[in-house]
Write an enzyme that holds these catalytic residues in place. Structure first.
Site, short mmCIF file in Angstrom:
data_model
loop_
_atom_site.label_atom_id
_atom_site.label_comp_id
_atom_site.label_asym_id
_atom_site.label_seq_id
_atom_site.Cartn_x
_atom_site.Cartn_y
_atom_site.Cartn_z
N ASP A 1 -2.12 4.07 -4.47
CA ASP A 1 -2.80 3.10 -3.61
C ASP A 1 -2.10 1.75 -3.55
O ASP A 1 -1.78 1.27 -2.46
CB ASP A 1 -4.26 2.90 -4.05
CG ASP A 1 -5.06 2.13 -2.99
OD1 ASP A 1 -4.92 2.49 -1.81
OD2 ASP A 1 -5.79 1.19 -3.35
N ARG B 1 17.29 15.86 12.23
CA ARG B 1 17.36 17.23 11.72
C ARG B 1 18.62 17.50 10.93
O ARG B 1 18.76 18.56 10.32
CB ARG B 1 17.26 18.22 12.91
CG ARG B 1 15.98 18.08 13.68
CD ARG B 1 15.91 19.03 14.86
NE ARG B 1 15.90 20.42 14.44
CZ ARG B 1 15.83 21.45 15.28
NH1 ARG B 1 15.76 21.22 16.59
NH2 ARG B 1 15.84 22.69 14.84
N HIS C 1 0.85 -1.19 0.00
CA HIS C 1 0.00 0.00 0.00
C HIS C 1 0.89 1.24 0.00
O HIS C 1 1.74 1.40 0.88
CB HIS C 1 -0.90 0.00 1.23
CG HIS C 1 -1.78 1.21 1.34
ND1 HIS C 1 -2.77 1.50 0.42
CD2 HIS C 1 -1.81 2.20 2.25
CE1 HIS C 1 -3.38 2.62 0.76
NE2 HIS C 1 -2.81 3.06 1.87
N LYS D 1 -1.28 10.76 1.28
CA LYS D 1 -0.33 10.30 0.25
C LYS D 1 -0.81 10.68 -1.15
O LYS D 1 -0.04 11.19 -1.97
CB LYS D 1 -0.16 8.78 0.36
CG LYS D 1 0.38 8.28 1.67
CD LYS D 1 0.62 6.79 1.66
CE LYS D 1 -0.65 5.99 1.48
NZ LYS D 1 -1.59 6.16 2.62
#
Length: 308
Positions: free
Chosen positions: A179, A245, A140, A161
């Site tokens: 999908d 980061r 998926h 998404k």
């Protein structure tokens, strides 16, 4: 679903001429991506014969056969065809013996002809079969081509998404699949993603429905297949979680035994995720070309500390 590739698909893809049209090709399949040029077999040596492979006759094998007597050729053909090979392909439009055609029809082994040179034909059919017969899984997610980098977008259902993919398409990038992503391992270093035939070029937008990307944005907005270079996993923002980061150390995820660079992308209101994905793709290409911004920043900090 049956495994293997139908011989009819090989005929269509490689534009082969069928020299035995009376043979029914229905249900005939090739199970391995390798091919075989039966040089030793034409001399009568059949030990370790790869009979499950597509058999290719090139100019060398063809001219060797012409040096044999008709009786010897007939015997070799009979033994070769007794192994029930998937098919035999003659390259360079070389015409097979009529006796081979007759024996092939009796043994129900199809014979084909290609106009291509043997070496180029072999390279193309091996490449194509390796893709078609590669180990495959379905997951998926959404796969897009961003600046030439294949980015697999994953995350929980409803996290955004498809909306991100649509925004990327509007910005000039290309959709591969929404999908459901079919992932094939074509080599130890390469994974290729594609769309199931039934959902190809479609995006599902909650509240709107199904959108045909190819019809709305044109053929330049979609792509059939794409190597997977990076995974972006969308997740709800968690203020208690420490997110990377600097990016000094790469994180990886694994599909079919292949490791792919993976980034966790926290989602919260106000973040333009499409721009972040674009920047990630360019940064990936920079790293591939030998420049790493995080390492450059670390080097500058170290130099500054040394000077003080």
């Amino acid at each position: 679903m049956e495994s293997g590739v139908e011989i009819r698909d090989i005929v269509e893809k490689m534009e082969l001429k069928n020299l035995t049209p009376s043979i029914d090709l229905s249900g005939r399949r090739v199970e391995v991506p390798d091919i075989n040029r039966p040089a030793l077999q034409l001399t009568g040596y059949f030990d370790h014969f790869g009979s499950e492979r597509v058999q290719i006759i090139g100019y060398v094998e063809y001219t060797y056969l012409q040096t044999l007597t008709e009786e010897r050729r007939s015997k070799i053909y009979e033994e070769l065809l007794s192994y029930k090979v998937p098919c035999i392909i003659f390259c360079r439009d070389l015409p097979p013996d009529e006796i081979l055609i007759q024996k092939a029809e009796r043994h129900q082994i199809p014979i084909f002809q290609s106009a291509q040179k043997t070496s180029s034909f072999m390279a193309e059919i091996i490449r194509w079969l390796n893709v078609r017969l590669a180990p495959c899984i379905s997951i998926h997610g959404v796969l897009v081509d961003v600046n030439g980098v294949g980015i697999l977008i994953m995350g929980e259902s409803g996290i955004g998404k498809s909306e991100m993919a649509l925004e990327l398409v509007k910005r000039g990038h290309r959709l591969v699949t929404d999908d459901v992503v079919e992932i094939r391992k074509v080599s130890d270093d390469t994974l290729v993603g594609s769309a199931p035939e039934i959902t190809k070029h479609f995006i599902e937008l909650r509240g709107i429905g199904i959108v045909d990307v190819k019809s709305l944005f044109g053929v330049q907005s979609v792509k059939e297949t794409q190597t997977i270079d990076m995974v972006m996993t969308l997740e709800e923002w968690n203020r208690d979680k420490d997110y990377d980061r600097l990016g000094l150390e790469e994180q990886y995820t694994e599909f079919l035994g292949n490791r792919i660079i993976c980034h966790a992308l926290p989602v919260r209101p106000g973040r333009n995720l499409a721009i972040i994905v674009e920047s990630a793709s360019v940064n990936y290409r920079q790293k591939q070309m030998g420049y790493n911004a995080a390492q450059e920043l670390y080097r500058r900090v170290q130099e500054n500390i040394t000077k003080k």
